[in-house]
Scaffold this active site. Structure first.
Site, PDB file in Angstrom:
ATOM      1  CD  GLU A  60      15.943  42.997 -10.289  1.00  0.00           C
ATOM      2  OE1 GLU A  60      16.209  43.375  -9.141  1.00  0.00           O
ATOM      3  OE2 GLU A  60      16.773  43.002 -11.215  1.00  0.00           O
ATOM      4  CD1 TRP A 107      17.733  51.961  -2.843  1.00  0.00           C
ATOM      5  CD2 TRP A 107      17.279  49.884  -3.489  1.00  0.00           C
ATOM      6  NE1 TRP A 107      18.929  51.316  -2.956  1.00  0.00           N
ATOM      7  CE2 TRP A 107      18.684  50.018  -3.357  1.00  0.00           C
ATOM      8  CE3 TRP A 107      16.790  48.648  -3.903  1.00  0.00           C
ATOM      9  CZ2 TRP A 107      19.578  48.973  -3.613  1.00  0.00           C
ATOM     10  CZ3 TRP A 107      17.669  47.615  -4.146  1.00  0.00           C
ATOM     11  CH2 TRP A 107      19.040  47.779  -3.997  1.00  0.00           C
ATOM     12  CD  GLU A 118      18.197  44.968 -14.521  1.00  0.00           C
ATOM     13  OE1 GLU A 118      17.861  44.455 -13.431  1.00  0.00           O
ATOM     14  OE2 GLU A 118      19.368  44.930 -14.954  1.00  0.00           O
ATOM     15  NE  ARG A 155      24.140  46.365 -13.111  1.00  0.00           N
ATOM     16  CZ  ARG A 155      23.512  46.260 -11.922  1.00  0.00           C
ATOM     17  NH1 ARG A 155      22.287  45.783 -11.870  1.00  0.00           N
ATOM     18  NH2 ARG A 155      24.125  46.595 -10.818  1.00  0.00           N
ATOM     19  CD  GLU A 172      21.915  40.482 -12.439  1.00  0.00           C
ATOM     20  OE1 GLU A 172      22.398  41.444 -11.810  1.00  0.00           O
ATOM     21  OE2 GLU A 172      20.700  40.178 -12.395  1.00  0.00           O
ATOM     22  NE  ARG A 175      16.678  42.138 -15.141  1.00  0.00           N
ATOM     23  CZ  ARG A 175      17.704  41.457 -14.611  1.00  0.00           C
ATOM     24  NH1 ARG A 175      18.384  40.590 -15.351  1.00  0.00           N
ATOM     25  NH2 ARG A 175      18.033  41.637 -13.360  1.00  0.00           N
ATOM     26  CG  ASP A 200      19.172  47.964 -12.789  1.00  0.00           C
ATOM     27  OD1 ASP A 200      18.066  48.484 -13.036  1.00  0.00           O
ATOM     28  OD2 ASP A 200      19.343  47.136 -11.873  1.00  0.00           O
ATOM     29  CE1 TYR A 214      20.561  48.323  -7.487  1.00  0.00           C
ATOM     30  CE2 TYR A 214      21.040  49.024  -9.731  1.00  0.00           C
ATOM     31  CZ  TYR A 214      20.752  48.028  -8.822  1.00  0.00           C
ATOM     32  OH  TYR A 214      20.687  46.727  -9.244  1.00  0.00           O
ATOM     33  CG  HIS A 248      17.370  49.259  -9.082  1.00  0.00           C
ATOM     34  ND1 HIS A 248      16.959  49.360  -7.779  1.00  0.00           N
ATOM     35  CD2 HIS A 248      17.631  47.944  -9.272  1.00  0.00           C
ATOM     36  CE1 HIS A 248      16.983  48.176  -7.197  1.00  0.00           C
ATOM     37  NE2 HIS A 248      17.381  47.294  -8.091  1.00  0.00           N
TER      38      HIS A 248
END
Length: 402
Positions: free
Chosen positions: A262, A402, A236, A147, A339, A283, A210, A159, A212
């Site tokens: 996630e 975030w 992601e 990643r 991951e 995820r 990602d 991030y 995010h």
């Protein structure tokens, strides 16, 4: 056999972890991970006050019945606190059953589907050059998938980029830090990053990224389309998935694979995403999505639609969860990738475990249960310290994801 004693162990060997320990009347011990980053004590209170009193005296071998009891019996279902608590108990019960059988948990699930789990590492840097250097270092270490995150010119913080080279831990002690965000700068910066990375390492390495939750659906579609020449393994968390229909718009604009989940807590969070084939990788974590018992249902459902697993594996999950994820990944037929954000040496001392990294894969030996333990004496030396993940604001001061 009965559950005789249950306790939560909270420790902070660099970051906070919550561990459930179940002890049977025959002395068999099981461990589960109940860590919820930034809300650790909420899960501990839920377990101590509302779950443990209901479980003492029950047969720990009845994993399914106990799962249903904790889920259906609570009436107020789902949510990260409830599902993390259920997950920790569930993991501990699978750990006990494996030890009783003298088998790894992956054998109880149906045996190995593979010899090891391909993992992806985290390469990041304050700028493109530093990120590329980190990618090359991961290649030298044997990673097959990486990643890539980079700082964005014009933003003081980004991030995925740590304060120190080669390590990223977003949770910070004290109150939540605030970080600036500007989507337009990020969208201009990111495709060029991956062009340079492909030039540096070629196309034999899987590259991941990602977003995010920072993008709107149409912005995510644009990013995915612009990244298509660089053949990403996935993007992601392209956009927040509370509205699962948002991914239809992204799908219309890009063939870059999509991964999400996630922060999901149950199969209902991803039902439409999977059944309508709006994502390629799910995820959900064993800790935050109800344990092995429930994540198995998510994975089986996903397999019907050729969606593969790509479980979250950051340091906000303890080695107990990672041990469960390795057992699960060795078994699950529709495994995609795992991951791996390596824990600190101190965390590994507190939680000695059997799984290990070898040439781009996580492997483990044929040991009973989950293959992980906790050094309670060492854990007691590192008491809980309040810490939070950051919050993000746009340049005008508005709150953002975030």
């Amino acid at each position: 056999m009965k559950i005789e004693r249950i306790q939560t162990i909270v420790t902070c060997p660099g970051r906070n972890f919550v561990t459930v320990k179940i002890v049977t009347d025959e002395g068999v011990i099981g461990l589960g991970d109940a860590t919820l980053n930034g809300r650790e004590l909420a899960v501990k209170a839920y377990l101590d006050e509302h779950v443990f009193p209901c479980l003492v005296g029950r047969d720990p071998r009845n994993i399914e019945d106990i799962w249903q009891y904790l889920y259906r019996g609570a009436y107020w279902r789902r949510g990260p606190v409830t599902m993390s608590a259920i997950a920790a108990v569930d993991m501990a019960l699978w750990d006990i059953k494996g030890k009783l059988a003298g088998m790894p948990v992956y054998q109880l699930l149906g045996g190995k589907s593979r010899d090891g789990l391909m993992v992806y590492g985290h390469a990041n840097g304050k700028d493109h050059a530093e990120a590329i250097e980190a990618v090359q270092q991961h290649v030298e270490e044997g990673y097959k998938a990486i990643r890539v995150q980079s700082g964005v010119p014009g933003l003081a913080k980004t991030y995925g980029v740590g304060k120190t080279k080669g390590f990223y831990e977003p949770a910070e002690k004290g109150l939540p830090p605030e970080e600036p965000w500007d989507t337009s700068l990020y969208l201009r910066h990111t495709p060029e990053l991956f062009r340079k990375v492909r030039e540096a390492v070629g196309h034999d390495i899987h590259l991941l990224h990602d977003a995010h939750h920072r993008l709107t659906p149409i912005e995510a579609g644009r990013l995915g389309k612009e990244l298509e020449p660089y053949s990403l393994f996935w993007i992601e968390d392209a956009t927040p998935a509370e509205n699962q229909e948002a991914f239809r718009l992204i799908r219309q604009h890009t063939t870059t694979p999509l991964a999400i989940g996630e922060v999901f807590n149950s199969i209902w969070d991803c039902k439409d995403l999977i059944s309508e084939q709006l994502i390629d990788y799910i995820r959900s974590t064993i800790t935050h999505a109800g344990g092995i018992t429930h994540v198995r249902r998510i994975a089986d459902f996903a397999a019907l639609y050729q969606v593969r697993t790509g479980f979250h594996g950051a340091t906000d999950l303890s080695p107990v969860c990672m041990a469960a994820a390795v057992n699960f990944g060795l078994w699950v037929p529709n495994f995609g990738i795992q991951e791996l954000m390596p824990h600190s040496p101190l965390t590994n001392e507190v939680f000695p475990h059997n799984y290990r990294f070898e040439d781009g894969y996580l492997v483990m030996d044929d040991v009973p249960g989950l293959g992980v333990d906790i050094d309670e004496a060492l854990a007691a030396r590192y008491p809980y310290e309040r810490a939070y993940l950051p919050v993000a604001r746009l340049r005008d001061g508005s709150m953002w994801n975030w």
